[in-house]
Enzyme design. Structure first.
Site, mmCIF file in Angstrom:
data_model
loop_
_atom_site.group_PDB
_atom_site.id
_atom_site.type_symbol
_atom_site.label_atom_id
_atom_site.label_comp_id
_atom_site.label_asym_id
_atom_site.label_seq_id
_atom_site.Cartn_x
_atom_site.Cartn_y
_atom_site.Cartn_z
ATOM 1 N N ASN A 1 30.849 37.794 22.750
ATOM 2 C CA ASN A 1 29.563 37.641 22.085
ATOM 3 C C ASN A 1 28.717 38.900 22.186
ATOM 4 O O ASN A 1 27.529 38.888 21.906
ATOM 5 C CB ASN A 1 28.803 36.462 22.683
ATOM 6 C CG ASN A 1 29.574 35.183 22.493
ATOM 7 O OD1 ASN A 1 29.830 34.778 21.378
ATOM 8 N ND2 ASN A 1 29.989 34.584 23.595
ATOM 9 N N HIS B 1 27.642 40.274 24.704
ATOM 10 C CA HIS B 1 26.689 40.240 25.804
ATOM 11 C C HIS B 1 27.464 40.435 27.091
ATOM 12 O O HIS B 1 28.674 40.239 27.136
ATOM 13 C CB HIS B 1 25.923 38.917 25.811
ATOM 14 C CG HIS B 1 24.918 38.904 24.725
ATOM 15 N ND1 HIS B 1 25.269 38.657 23.419
ATOM 16 C CD2 HIS B 1 23.603 39.184 24.721
ATOM 17 C CE1 HIS B 1 24.189 38.763 22.659
ATOM 18 N NE2 HIS B 1 23.169 39.083 23.419
ATOM 19 N N CYS C 1 21.814 40.037 29.213
ATOM 20 C CA CYS C 1 21.455 41.345 28.687
ATOM 21 C C CYS C 1 22.571 41.846 27.793
ATOM 22 O O CYS C 1 23.689 41.335 27.820
ATOM 23 C CB CYS C 1 21.100 42.331 29.789
ATOM 24 S SG CYS C 1 22.472 42.936 30.735
#
Lengths: 372, 372
Positions: free
Chosen positions: B279, B281, B316
């Site tokens: 994803n 991330h 993050c």
């Protein structure tokens, strides 16, 4: 010690340099080396063809005619090693082809894939390393568990890698089963070649080919060394001179980038504690991550690496900061001057930030993701 | 949607926050979650005990009396799943104990060990993740391959981890074979607990224990969600309420470090391309590397992590820079105020450099290497 080859580089006190052999075709040995701490200057030796060393032509194996020796699976599985059956089944590695080829099976794990859900280049090189080390361990030659043979350990000799070339036709996905074959051959008088192929277990198609060059070094003096006769005798029975890449890139000179020629520079790259190997030096696979740090995100997102050549010149440790330099050329820019088949070709340099000394030169080919 | 619990945190537009459930003992579900991109504010729900859910006491299994359910191996291997025998043997995973426990075997690889030649904490968490995902895949419940069940996918629901605690008695070395058991249980009304034990395959001793807490979230709205009845029905047959840690740390509040309380701060930590998951991330295992970046080198060299608790608060992505804050207390400093058994205890905070928002809080225990 013979005279220093033209390709030899001296080393600084900061770290070991790996040199690029001038000529590589047949040589001596059986394993994978490690980076180790270095001290003074490294003296060289020439790397020349000597031939010999258990050459096995593909046609001799299984009595089958096989083009290039790799497109068809060559398999003599009845000489699988004896041992702990239970442990062997876990480790999924065994000798095939009269003990000349070591084969290990892997399942690609969830944490070995990248953002595009396929195994990363770092994963592929990790799996190649694991197969090579298990090859040496299974051969009965291993002394220290990291590639040195008994006769090498007696003489404080270690293997160091100078160059790796990997060509990827298809990237595997999480849960895919891959089968890796590896073997070694002589490479000049004092080098070794180690080759690998990765097959998709289901289709049995070769999806990746890789070749690498290794030389021997005294871990105390940090000088390159000839291969002692006793070491040669140890490893010779394992030689298989089967080429799987039409050229392993040793005749191709990688341009050295600098501030003027690099289009992308990323500074301040710091090795992490977990990037260190058992010698507290950066494992050679880790450099790939830093090389990719200076590649623009849109390239990483939309292109696959189809080929990569790494030329190791110097080790680094946790106290070093690195700079990553990259230049990317498109197919149009390339057409006039090379035989590149990719959509893009990149050139890279990793160097120490402090004194700009080279650590790794690399070059890579990329294809748009829809092509792979 | 019920009222927001006291432990809920709002989220910024930068990333998803994971919340810490106030009360965790029995709940609902079966898998491992992933970090996903987030948008607006996250609304909460209370997490309360509801009991039920296929509770299985240890005494009921195999008719054996077993203290704490884990010190003795409980094994019903005759209900191994049917399937492709060849692939199954590669994947080395299968159900045991009437399909309530999923067991997978791994060999520690050369590139999974750290400078001290033992498996790193990151490796252990990677193996736990892999076992959990294969558990879900093998259960037939998996929809997207990353932990969501069919009924969850229909509703755009995903699992997110809020807390992991891992306790290591012994670190494995390269070539060691480990066996990982995992199972799930209810945890409050809308949470799930997933536990793991790692055994040394040779000695069959338990060498690591871990527990984690998961909640469900709508991947579009980024709101936490109750578990729909249909999802509960899917996962309930897999529940096994067997605790392997006397306390999983949920009652222990991790102090929030800041510039005043942190003894070591490392800024400018940048996620690499390869740290991203599918994803794009940061994968939750990767945070460990950054946490360790602010731990002094002499601690990393001379102490082993024996326990670590990670509390996830915010995701993050590659554009974020991180700061790692650490404070380390010695046994002497600790004696007056805690029941810590380690030689050292550390407290950590990973936060976004830009706005100082929390990403992960963590605490860890360390023992001098001679003790382990």
């Amino acid at each position: 010690m013979t005279t220093m080859s033209t390709a030899m580089r001296s080393i600084s006190s900061l770290g070991l340099c790996f040199f690029k052999p001038t000529s590589v075709s047949k040589a001596t040995t059986v394993s994978l080396g490690v980076w180790r701490r270095t001290g003074g200057e490294m003296k060289g030796l020439s790397v020349r063809n000597v031939g010999g060393g258990g050459h096995v032509s593909v046609n001799e194996i299984n009595g089958k005619k096989v083009i290039n020796g790799v497109e068809k699976k060559l398999c003599v599985e009845n000489d699988v090693e004896e041992g702990d059956e239970s442990l062997k089944s876990f480790k999924l590695g065994r000798f095939v082809e009269k003990r000349l080829v070591y084969r290990q099976t892997f399942v690609i794990r969830s944490y070995e894939i990248g953002p595009d859900k396929t195994a990363t280049m770092e994963t592929l090189l990790n799996l190649l390393q694991e197969t090579a080390l298990n090859h040496v361990m299974s051969s009965g030659l291993a002394s220290d568990g990291f590639g040195a043979t008994h006769e090498m350990s007696l003489r404080k000799l270690i293997w160091v890698v100078t160059r790796i070339n990997i060509q990827v036709n298809k990237y595997s996905r999480w849960g895919d089963v891959v089968e890796i074959d590896t073997w070694v051959a002589a490479s000049g008088k004092n080098g070794m070649r180690r080759d690998w192929i990765i097959r998709d277990h289901t289709t049995q198609k070769i999806i990746t080919r890789a070749t690498s060059t290794w030389v021997i070094m005294n871990r105390k003096t940090r000088r390159l060394s000839k291969i002692p006769e006793q070491v040669r005798e140890e490893v010779k029975p394992f030689f298989l001179d089967r080429k799987i890449l039409s050229q392993n890139g040793d005749d191709y000179k990688i341009d050295k980038l600098d501030e003027a020629t690099a289009k992308h520079i990323r500074s301040g790259l710091a090795p992490r504690w977990n990037d260190m190997d058992v010698n507290q030096h950066v494992n050679n696979v880790k450099y790939i991550g830093w090389i990719l740090e200076s590649v623009p995100l849109n390239i990483l997102e939309h292109y696959h690496l189809t080929s990569m050549t790494l030329e190791y010149r110097r080790e680094c440790n946790q106290s070093n900061l690195l700079e990553s330099l990259t230049t990317i050329e498109t197919r149009e820019e390339l057409e006039s001057k090379s035989s590149s088949k990719g959509d893009l070709r990149s050139t890279h340099l990793l160097r120490l930030e402090e004194d700009k000394k080279e650590v790794v030169r690399a070059t890579a080919e990329w294809q748009a993701k829809s092509h792979i």
